[in-house]
Motif scaffolding. Structure first.
Motif, short mmCIF file in Angstrom:
data_model
loop_
_atom_site.label_atom_id
_atom_site.label_comp_id
_atom_site.label_asym_id
_atom_site.label_seq_id
_atom_site.Cartn_x
_atom_site.Cartn_y
_atom_site.Cartn_z
N VAL A 1 0.99 -0.91 0.07
CA VAL A 1 0.52 0.19 -0.17
C VAL A 1 0.47 1.66 -0.01
CG1 VAL A 1 -2.12 1.25 0.92
CG2 VAL A 1 -2.21 -0.79 1.51
N LEU A 2 0.99 2.11 -0.93
CA LEU A 2 1.44 3.44 -0.91
C LEU A 2 0.13 4.40 -0.20
CD1 LEU A 2 2.09 3.44 -4.67
CD2 LEU A 2 4.44 3.92 -2.88
N LEU A 3 0.93 5.14 0.44
CA LEU A 3 0.47 6.31 1.41
C LEU A 3 0.67 7.49 1.31
CD1 LEU A 3 1.11 4.45 5.47
CD2 LEU A 3 -1.25 3.86 3.25
N TYR A 4 -0.78 8.20 0.59
CA TYR A 4 -0.20 10.01 -0.03
C TYR A 4 -1.39 10.81 1.70
CZ TYR A 4 2.36 7.29 -4.08
OH TYR A 4 2.51 7.41 -4.57
N PRO A 5 -0.53 12.33 1.47
CA PRO A 5 -1.48 12.48 2.46
C PRO A 5 -2.34 12.95 0.65
CG PRO A 5 0.48 14.08 1.34
CD PRO A 5 0.93 12.54 1.44
N LEU A 6 -3.69 13.27 1.76
CA LEU A 6 -4.98 13.02 0.53
C LEU A 6 -5.15 14.54 0.32
CD1 LEU A 6 -7.92 12.44 0.50
CD2 LEU A 6 -8.82 14.39 1.85
N ALA A 7 -5.47 14.46 -1.25
CA ALA A 7 -4.96 15.15 -1.88
C ALA A 7 -6.66 16.65 -2.35
CB ALA A 7 -4.26 15.40 -2.66
N ARG A 8 -6.85 16.95 -3.39
CA ARG A 8 -7.72 17.74 -3.69
C ARG A 8 -8.82 17.03 -4.84
NH1 ARG A 8 -10.08 22.23 -2.90
NH2 ARG A 8 -8.75 23.17 -1.95
N GLY A 9 -10.32 16.68 -5.00
CA GLY A 9 -10.52 15.57 -5.97
C GLY A 9 -10.18 13.87 -5.34
N PHE A 10 -9.15 13.77 -4.46
CA PHE A 10 -9.43 11.94 -4.03
C PHE A 10 -10.59 11.86 -2.77
CE2 PHE A 10 -5.87 13.56 -6.95
CZ PHE A 10 -5.47 12.37 -7.63
N SER A 11 -10.67 10.38 -3.12
CA SER A 11 -11.06 10.23 -1.15
C SER A 11 -10.50 8.50 -1.24
CB SER A 11 -12.32 10.36 -1.16
OG SER A 11 -12.98 9.73 -2.41
N ASN A 12 -10.43 7.85 -0.42
CA ASN A 12 -10.27 6.32 -0.15
C ASN A 12 -11.98 5.63 -0.67
OD1 ASN A 12 -7.41 6.57 0.79
ND2 ASN A 12 -8.70 6.92 2.92
N GLU A 13 -13.09 6.19 -1.58
CA GLU A 13 -13.98 5.39 -1.85
C GLU A 13 -13.44 5.14 -3.65
OE1 GLU A 13 -16.52 4.54 -0.48
OE2 GLU A 13 -15.31 5.27 1.08
N MET A 14 -12.16 5.65 -4.00
CA MET A 14 -12.37 5.81 -5.45
C MET A 14 -10.94 4.40 -5.88
SD MET A 14 -10.52 9.14 -6.32
CE MET A 14 -10.48 9.21 -7.72
N LYS A 15 -10.65 4.01 -4.31
CA LYS A 15 -9.53 2.22 -4.15
C LYS A 15 -8.92 2.31 -5.83
CE LYS A 15 -13.52 0.41 -1.97
NZ LYS A 15 -13.26 0.49 -0.77
N ILE A 16 -7.74 3.17 -5.60
CA ILE A 16 -6.79 2.82 -6.70
C ILE A 16 -5.95 1.87 -6.47
CG2 ILE A 16 -5.08 3.92 -7.77
CD1 ILE A 16 -6.69 7.17 -6.90
N SER A 17 -6.19 0.87 -7.81
CA SER A 17 -4.84 -0.56 -7.27
C SER A 17 -4.59 -0.54 -8.70
CB SER A 17 -6.05 -1.59 -6.70
OG SER A 17 -5.14 -2.90 -7.25
#
Length: 442
Positions: free
Chosen positions: A388-404
């Motif tokens: 898992v890559l951990l990034y600070p939350l950025a505008r327009g993103f959320s963990n609901e996006m489920k980038i994988s």
């Protein structure tokens, strides 16, 4: 951008990471909220500091970048990677705050988040940051750091300053210790009533106390806060009979490292910073220039890692920080992931923190190809299926996006966003839930 100053001292400016710093009026149409305009003299001091570091063979771009922007009318400096306080020779201060989404509308909120994160930074004097000190109001960051140092000195004074035996010599009117025959003959052939002796005395004048006194004397003329200045002088009164350190490096080498001096540990770490012998980014050779700068990559890593380790305490899972793993080739290029999660001592998940703002405007959201190569190597060498890559939350993103991303041969890399405006433990519980890991009860 500019805040209160005191006669005879420089101004205080605030800037966020990667925000342009200019020393002149910008062209019309430029939003003043997007730049930090400083006085031309201070801009030149910062510019010279950048160039000097480069000439010394150091990476001047580690904390500043220098370029040109026609829209802003000429040369532009940007602060990057390091956050904290940077002082120019004139005494003007530049406060560099991290770029944190959700805190963009409030510099004070950004400051509180930053100080909260510093509490977890390893090998730096941040362990004793008190929550009460996070309510900083309009107080400059340097004064917050000074206040923290004074808190440590106050705690030391309550416990009592450490004393030590010191051998002294003197020509006394009474006998004490051991007679020094050569001195007795030299000084007292006539004065038979006197004794030239050496003797041991229990004194406060020892390296630790000399360094603390030197630090207080260093801070007294630099503080702009009346409360801090008053407390500095009150604390200095407790160090009567202690000579302030002059050759700091030698004094640090004389410090006793034992259990009886353990309550000096954090205090001396701060002293190293203020006295310039272990500054997070020292600026030697520039008169009055000093800094307290922190690498945000490391701040973010420790903030996440140590809170995660606490959450897993008492479970079958554990979090190891900077775990020394296998070598990539033979005995070369050892791999050290930021955080290795183990279950029953067996590696299961690798977490890698990245202090980087992702954007939807770039391919793959601006995730580095080199980082993905690194994650793939981790997956293969540690034989773990989950990264898992951990990034600070950025505008327009959320963990609901489920980038994988799936390599197709057994390695999956997922992206998780850390919302720094929230309670970090709540955020990490969500991470553990995503990984189907049960947290502990700590």
């Amino acid at each position: 951008m500019r805040r209160g100053e005191k006669p005879g001292q420089g101004k205080v400016y605030q800037v966020r990471e990667y925000q342009p710093i200019i020393g002149r009026r910008p062209h019309s149409g430029v939003d003043p909220g997007t730049i930090c305009q400083v006085e031309e003299d201070f801009f030149q001091e910062l510019r010279n500091l950048y160039l000097e570091k480069a000439q010394e063979g150091e990476d001047g771009s580690a904390f500043l970048s220098l370029g040109k922007d026609c829209r802003l009318g000429g040369e532009v400096l940007k602060a990057k990677n390091y956050v904290g306080v940077l002082e120019g020779p004139s005494g003007s201060l530049l406060e560099i705050l991290p770029k944190i989404y959700h805190a963009e509308e409030s510099l004070e909120q950004t400051r509180k988040i930053f100080l909260k994160m510093l509490r977890y930074l390893g090998n730096y004097p941040g362990k004793s940051f008190r929550n009460a000190r996070l309510e900083t109001g309009e107080t400059p960051l340097l004064e917050v750091f000074i206040r923290m140092y004074l808190d440590e000195v106050g705690a030391l004074l309550k416990k009592g300053l450490k004393s030590a035996y010191r051998t002294l010599e003197g020509n006394l009117p009474y006998y004490k210790g051991k007679l020094q025959v050569a001195g007795q003959i030299r000084y007292n052939l006539v004065h038979k009533e006197r004794f030239y002796v050496s003797y041991d005395e229990f004194l406060l004048d020892r390296p630790e106390n000399r360094l603390v006194k030197a630090t207080l004397e260093y801070l007294a003329p630099r503080s702009r806060d009346a409360g801090n200045i008053r407390e500095i002088w009150q604390q200095l009164a407790h160090f009567d009979g202690v000579k302030a350190s002059v050759h700091h490096e030698k004094e640090f080498a004389r410090v006793t490292h034992d259990r009886s001096a353990s309550h000096y540990e954090t205090l001396l770490a701060w002293s190293r910073v203020f006295l310039g012998k272990k500054s997070f980014l020292s600026t030697p050779g520039v008169e009055r220039a000093s800094s307290i700068l922190y690498p945000m990559e490391k701040v973010f890593e420790d903030y996440v890692g140590k809170n995660l380790r606490s959450l897993l305490w008492g479970t079958s899972w554990s979090a190891e920080l900077q775990h020394k793993g296998p070598y990539l080739f033979d005995n070369y290029f050892q791999m050290k992931p930021d955080i290795l999660l183990k279950e029953g001592g067996k590696p299961k998940v690798i977490l890698d923190t990245k202090w980087k703002i992702l954007t939807k405007e770039q391919r793959n959201y601006n995730i580095s190809q080199q980082d993905m190569y690194q994650m793939y190597a981790y997956g293969k060498k540690f034989n773990v299926p989950e990264i898992v890559l951990l990034y600070p939350l950025a505008r327009g993103f959320s963990n609901e996006m489920k980038i994988s991303y799936d390599s197709g041969d057994g390695v999956r890399v997922r992206v998780f966003f850390v919302d720094l405006s929230r309670d970090i433990r709540e955020v990490l519980v969500e991470l553990l839930t995503m990984l189907e890991i049960q947290k502990g009860g700590s």
